[in-house]
Motif scaffolding. Sequence first.
Motif, PDB file in Angstrom:
ATOM      1  N   THR A  13      42.778  33.329  13.448  1.00  0.00           N
ATOM      2  CA  THR A  13      42.063  32.610  14.507  1.00  0.00           C
ATOM      3  C   THR A  13      41.412  31.348  13.957  1.00  0.00           C
ATOM      4  OG1 THR A  13      39.938  33.710  14.145  1.00  0.00           O
ATOM      5  CG2 THR A  13      41.499  34.803  15.650  1.00  0.00           C
ATOM      6  N   HIS A  14      41.090  30.457  14.882  1.00  0.00           N
ATOM      7  CA  HIS A  14      40.401  29.231  14.489  1.00  0.00           C
ATOM      8  C   HIS A  14      39.015  29.569  13.937  1.00  0.00           C
ATOM      9  CE1 HIS A  14      39.760  25.011  14.292  1.00  0.00           C
ATOM     10  NE2 HIS A  14      38.760  25.017  15.145  1.00  0.00           N
ATOM     11  N   LYS A  15      38.365  30.574  14.487  1.00  0.00           N
ATOM     12  CA  LYS A  15      37.049  30.991  14.003  1.00  0.00           C
ATOM     13  C   LYS A  15      37.141  31.436  12.541  1.00  0.00           C
ATOM     14  CE  LYS A  15      33.221  34.096  14.803  1.00  0.00           C
ATOM     15  NZ  LYS A  15      32.764  35.340  15.355  1.00  0.00           N
ATOM     16  N   GLU A  16      38.162  32.198  12.187  1.00  0.00           N
ATOM     17  CA  GLU A  16      38.345  32.636  10.798  1.00  0.00           C
ATOM     18  C   GLU A  16      38.559  31.437   9.866  1.00  0.00           C
ATOM     19  OE1 GLU A  16      40.464  36.980  10.946  1.00  0.00           O
ATOM     20  OE2 GLU A  16      41.665  35.258  11.578  1.00  0.00           O
ATOM     21  N   ARG A  17      39.306  30.444  10.334  1.00  0.00           N
ATOM     22  CA  ARG A  17      39.535  29.246   9.525  1.00  0.00           C
ATOM     23  C   ARG A  17      38.237  28.476   9.300  1.00  0.00           C
ATOM     24  NH1 ARG A  17      44.411  30.062  11.888  1.00  0.00           N
ATOM     25  NH2 ARG A  17      43.924  29.236  13.919  1.00  0.00           N
ATOM     26  N   LEU A  18      37.423  28.337  10.357  1.00  0.00           N
ATOM     27  CA  LEU A  18      36.145  27.649  10.224  1.00  0.00           C
ATOM     28  C   LEU A  18      35.217  28.401   9.272  1.00  0.00           C
ATOM     29  CD1 LEU A  18      35.502  26.535  13.914  1.00  0.00           C
ATOM     30  CD2 LEU A  18      36.075  25.081  11.963  1.00  0.00           C
ATOM     31  N   GLU A  19      35.193  29.722   9.363  1.00  0.00           N
ATOM     32  CA  GLU A  19      34.361  30.523   8.457  1.00  0.00           C
ATOM     33  C   GLU A  19      34.822  30.359   7.011  1.00  0.00           C
ATOM     34  OE1 GLU A  19      34.691  34.439  10.118  1.00  0.00           O
ATOM     35  OE2 GLU A  19      33.208  34.029  11.688  1.00  0.00           O
ATOM     36  N   MET A  20      36.132  30.346   6.797  1.00  0.00           N
ATOM     37  CA  MET A  20      36.664  30.169   5.451  1.00  0.00           C
ATOM     38  C   MET A  20      36.281  28.799   4.894  1.00  0.00           C
ATOM     39  SD  MET A  20      40.591  30.289   4.187  1.00  0.00           S
ATOM     40  CE  MET A  20      40.999  28.878   3.186  1.00  0.00           C
ATOM     41  N   LYS A  23      32.732  28.580   3.720  1.00  0.00           N
ATOM     42  CA  LYS A  23      32.554  29.186   2.394  1.00  0.00           C
ATOM     43  C   LYS A  23      33.080  28.255   1.303  1.00  0.00           C
ATOM     44  CE  LYS A  23      32.682  33.887   4.102  1.00  0.00           C
ATOM     45  NZ  LYS A  23      33.455  35.113   4.242  1.00  0.00           N
ATOM     46  N   VAL A  24      34.202  27.596   1.541  1.00  0.00           N
ATOM     47  CA  VAL A  24      34.754  26.642   0.574  1.00  0.00           C
ATOM     48  C   VAL A  24      33.772  25.493   0.372  1.00  0.00           C
ATOM     49  CG1 VAL A  24      36.576  24.916   0.204  1.00  0.00           C
ATOM     50  CG2 VAL A  24      37.169  27.218   0.994  1.00  0.00           C
ATOM     51  N   ASP A  25      33.223  24.994   1.457  1.00  0.00           N
ATOM     52  CA  ASP A  25      32.254  23.894   1.403  1.00  0.00           C
ATOM     53  C   ASP A  25      31.020  24.310   0.610  1.00  0.00           C
ATOM     54  OD1 ASP A  25      31.398  21.257   2.186  1.00  0.00           O
ATOM     55  OD2 ASP A  25      30.041  22.215   3.612  1.00  0.00           O
ATOM     56  N   GLU A  26      30.511  25.503   0.898  1.00  0.00           N
ATOM     57  CA  GLU A  26      29.321  26.003   0.201  1.00  0.00           C
ATOM     58  C   GLU A  26      29.593  26.159  -1.299  1.00  0.00           C
ATOM     59  OE1 GLU A  26      26.720  30.096   0.011  1.00  0.00           O
ATOM     60  OE2 GLU A  26      27.662  29.572   1.910  1.00  0.00           O
ATOM     61  N   ALA A  27      30.729  26.729  -1.656  1.00  0.00           N
ATOM     62  CA  ALA A  27      31.073  26.922  -3.062  1.00  0.00           C
ATOM     63  C   ALA A  27      31.242  25.591  -3.787  1.00  0.00           C
ATOM     64  CB  ALA A  27      32.352  27.750  -3.177  1.00  0.00           C
ATOM     65  N   ALA A  28      31.900  24.637  -3.143  1.00  0.00           N
ATOM     66  CA  ALA A  28      32.124  23.331  -3.765  1.00  0.00           C
ATOM     67  C   ALA A  28      30.809  22.620  -4.040  1.00  0.00           C
ATOM     68  CB  ALA A  28      33.012  22.473  -2.872  1.00  0.00           C
ATOM     69  N   ASN A  29      29.875  22.725  -3.124  1.00  0.00           N
ATOM     70  CA  ASN A  29      28.594  22.045  -3.290  1.00  0.00           C
ATOM     71  C   ASN A  29      27.658  22.754  -4.263  1.00  0.00           C
ATOM     72  OD1 ASN A  29      28.690  19.585  -1.729  1.00  0.00           O
ATOM     73  ND2 ASN A  29      29.028  20.937   0.013  1.00  0.00           N
ATOM     74  N   ARG A  30      28.012  23.957  -4.697  1.00  0.00           N
ATOM     75  CA  ARG A  30      27.231  24.639  -5.728  1.00  0.00           C
ATOM     76  C   ARG A  30      27.505  24.049  -7.103  1.00  0.00           C
ATOM     77  NH1 ARG A  30      27.925  30.834  -4.059  1.00  0.00           N
ATOM     78  NH2 ARG A  30      26.393  30.847  -2.402  1.00  0.00           N
ATOM     79  N   PHE A  31      28.742  23.635  -7.337  1.00  0.00           N
ATOM     80  CA  PHE A  31      29.064  23.140  -8.671  1.00  0.00           C
ATOM     81  C   PHE A  31      29.055  21.617  -8.760  1.00  0.00           C
ATOM     82  CE2 PHE A  31      33.347  23.539  -6.836  1.00  0.00           C
ATOM     83  CZ  PHE A  31      33.903  22.324  -7.177  1.00  0.00           C
ATOM     84  N   ALA A  32      29.108  20.918  -7.645  1.00  0.00           N
ATOM     85  CA  ALA A  32      29.071  19.452  -7.692  1.00  0.00           C
ATOM     86  C   ALA A  32      28.739  18.913  -6.306  1.00  0.00           C
ATOM     87  CB  ALA A  32      30.411  18.895  -8.143  1.00  0.00           C
TER      88      ALA A  32
END
Length: 128
Positions: A13-20, A23-32
Motif C-alpha cells: 500500500t501507499h501507506k506502507e511506502r510512506l511509513e518505510m 524510517k529511511v529519512d529518520e535513519a539517514a538524518n541520524r548519521f548525517a
Amino acid sequence: MAGLTKMLLAKGTHKERLEMMAKVDEAANRFAAANVSYVGKANFGEAEKYIKEFHALSATVMDITIQISAVNGRFTLDFMQKFESPVYLNAFLRELADNGIVYELQDKQIRTLPAFRAPWQGGIASFS
C-alpha cells in the motif's frame, strides 16, 4: 537507489511506502544532515563551448545536499534543502564571499514532483 525502489515497489500500500520512507529519512538524518556530491566534469566535446551550466539534480533524504558539477570551465553548485529557511544557504554564500570566491546566484526554485502514474496505482499521483 535501485534497492530502495525495489523495496518500495514490494510494499502493498501507499501507506506502507510512506511509513518505510519515514524510517529511511529518520535513519539517514541520524548519521548525517548534509551530503556533498561531485558529479565531475561533463564531457560534451565540441558542444561544450555552448553550455553555460550543467545540473545533476538528485533525490535526497538529507536535510541539505550540495551537488557540484563542471562544464566549460565553470562549476555549478546546486544547493538543495528540505526546508524553507535560507539560513544555511546564506551562511554558505558568506563563506564563499569571505574567502574571495566569486559566484553568481542564478536561480531559486521550489522543487515539486509532476503528476505521474505510480506503478501501484491505477490513476495519476501528484506530490509536491
